[in-house]
Enzyme design. Sequence first.
Site, PDB file in Angstrom:
ATOM      1  N   LYS A 182       0.958  -1.511   5.872  1.00  0.00           N
ATOM      2  CA  LYS A 182       2.084  -2.088   5.133  1.00  0.00           C
ATOM      3  C   LYS A 182       2.435  -1.230   3.919  1.00  0.00           C
ATOM      4  O   LYS A 182       1.566  -0.729   3.224  1.00  0.00           O
ATOM      5  CB  LYS A 182       1.742  -3.517   4.710  1.00  0.00           C
ATOM      6  CG  LYS A 182       1.574  -4.456   5.908  1.00  0.00           C
ATOM      7  CD  LYS A 182       1.094  -5.836   5.517  1.00  0.00           C
ATOM      8  CE  LYS A 182      -0.349  -5.841   5.093  1.00  0.00           C
ATOM      9  NZ  LYS A 182      -0.919  -7.209   4.996  1.00  0.00           N
ATOM     10  N   THR A 215       5.991 -12.684  -3.895  1.00  0.00           N
ATOM     11  CA  THR A 215       5.184 -11.955  -2.912  1.00  0.00           C
ATOM     12  C   THR A 215       3.866 -12.634  -2.538  1.00  0.00           C
ATOM     13  O   THR A 215       3.142 -12.125  -1.697  1.00  0.00           O
ATOM     14  CB  THR A 215       4.855 -10.545  -3.435  1.00  0.00           C
ATOM     15  OG1 THR A 215       4.200 -10.648  -4.709  1.00  0.00           O
ATOM     16  CG2 THR A 215       6.124  -9.715  -3.581  1.00  0.00           C
ATOM     17  N   GLY A 217       1.469 -14.580  -0.495  1.00  0.00           N
ATOM     18  CA  GLY A 217       1.495 -14.963   0.910  1.00  0.00           C
ATOM     19  C   GLY A 217       2.208 -13.990   1.814  1.00  0.00           C
ATOM     20  O   GLY A 217       2.395 -14.259   3.004  1.00  0.00           O
ATOM     21  N   THR A 218       2.574 -12.814   1.274  1.00  0.00           N
ATOM     22  CA  THR A 218       3.308 -11.830   2.078  1.00  0.00           C
ATOM     23  C   THR A 218       2.517 -11.391   3.304  1.00  0.00           C
ATOM     24  O   THR A 218       3.023 -11.406   4.432  1.00  0.00           O
ATOM     25  CB  THR A 218       3.649 -10.594   1.221  1.00  0.00           C
ATOM     26  OG1 THR A 218       4.437 -10.994   0.111  1.00  0.00           O
ATOM     27  CG2 THR A 218       4.415  -9.567   2.030  1.00  0.00           C
ATOM     28  N   GLY A 219       1.253 -10.987   3.094  1.00  0.00           N
ATOM     29  CA  GLY A 219       0.446 -10.497   4.209  1.00  0.00           C
ATOM     30  C   GLY A 219       0.191 -11.564   5.252  1.00  0.00           C
ATOM     31  O   GLY A 219       0.251 -11.304   6.463  1.00  0.00           O
ATOM     32  N   CYS A 220      -0.085 -12.788   4.808  1.00  0.00           N
ATOM     33  CA  CYS A 220      -0.330 -13.902   5.729  1.00  0.00           C
ATOM     34  C   CYS A 220       0.907 -14.178   6.575  1.00  0.00           C
ATOM     35  O   CYS A 220       0.838 -14.294   7.801  1.00  0.00           O
ATOM     36  CB  CYS A 220      -0.704 -15.166   4.952  1.00  0.00           C
ATOM     37  SG  CYS A 220      -2.117 -14.992   3.855  1.00  0.00           S
TER      38      CYS A 220
END
Length: 459
Positions: A182, A215, A217-220
């Site tokens: 990412k 941002t 919780g972006t990865g989840c």
Amino acid sequence: MKTPWKKPFPPRCLTIAGSDSGGGAGIQADLKTFTVHGVYGMVAITSITAQNTKEVRAIYDVSPEVVASQIEAVSDDIGVDAAKTGMLSNKEIIHAVSGVLKKYDFPLVIDPVMVAKSGAKLLKDDAIEALKNELLPRAKIVTPNRMEAEILSNEKIQTIDDAIKAAKKIKKEYVPEAVVVKGGHISEDSKYAVDVLYVEDHAILLEGERVNGCTHGTGCSFSASIAANLAWGYDIIEAVKNAKEFITHSIKTGINYGSGHCPVNSSSWIYIPAEKFNIIKNLEQAVSLLVDNSEEFVKYYPEVGINLAMSLPSWYVKDENDVAGIPGRIIRIGKKLEACYKPEFGASKHVAKSIIAIQKHDPSIRAAMNLVYDESFLENAERLGYIISGFDRKFEPEDVKKTEGATTPWGIDFAIKKIGKVPDIIYDVGEPGKEALVFIFGQSAKDVVEKALRIIRSN
């Protein structure tokens, strides 16, 4: 390409992750993401956290046996079309998850939650080794951020070329079908966020707008979106591209809850299109009501024409493109009013500006209509109990007067400050070359027309 979904029910997605009491990340973010993608969501909770937008106050890890039992319970009965992992907490939970997943062959997306945005490690070294050796080889797609990719590849990442090198190395060593490094923390001074997707034997650069927004919780949410797309039958490239578009939108529309890192807004992915549809329908109904009662409205028809506009909820409004109006305005033909075109977003400037200006004082107001200034109309409105205020352009500052489109926002603010409250109606007495107008405000376009009609009929 997308594989046609032939089953008589929606796809089923499982998240194996921790619980975020703040609702911004973890299983809460995953379930929201699953819902807006139209898949049925299930959970295997690995940890319970007490957290908000600023801090994690407590963590309680679920026993490995219970984690494994949750996966088995839903897989054996309901079934799983795709799954993802998030926070796995410790090596014992990783062992348990790895062991139970050997019984099933559904595609798995691994978000290797090892390093926080701050750079702090979230997993001990022995847990990282367990994740590398036991779980990554089971993955269809692995989605590390820059810091996690550095740990997995043992490569320093500062540029896109570095990210490609790291992704290639991770794929070769741990043999997932694909790796997505990412780009949120790579080249942070760039106006683009570039994710590196390494699939088969080549890299694909996925470029998107770098959004300075919410941002948490972006990865989840990103990994959950990939899993949902895989469950629907999209191939790896399409699934990741779709997820990239989704997460960019969710960051951009994040709502500033809390005083720390505000969460991404997954629900906006379906809420905004649905609300735009509702707004257009409301405007169509309002225009029909106005046209059907043309003879009562023509007396108040201004030379500039009538426009009727309605906005998205105020927290989604950035500019006039988030407000729908009537292209070409509503025109007068004899004693008949006609809308030449269907309502469209971005079709109103003047009335849209008035809505945006008044929303700064009352976010519940979403619609407005302009009519010609008429003292009897205002007297009727006052008699019915409506709150009225207005502005005179002779008090307009020179710098405002010289700025195109600035008069209406200034006038709205002036009128509100004058009476210390938000009115239902604001009048502009005009000046030579500028027609005097009345703006009627409400919570919907239909509400505005009904309000105007009520005032007109009170004569």
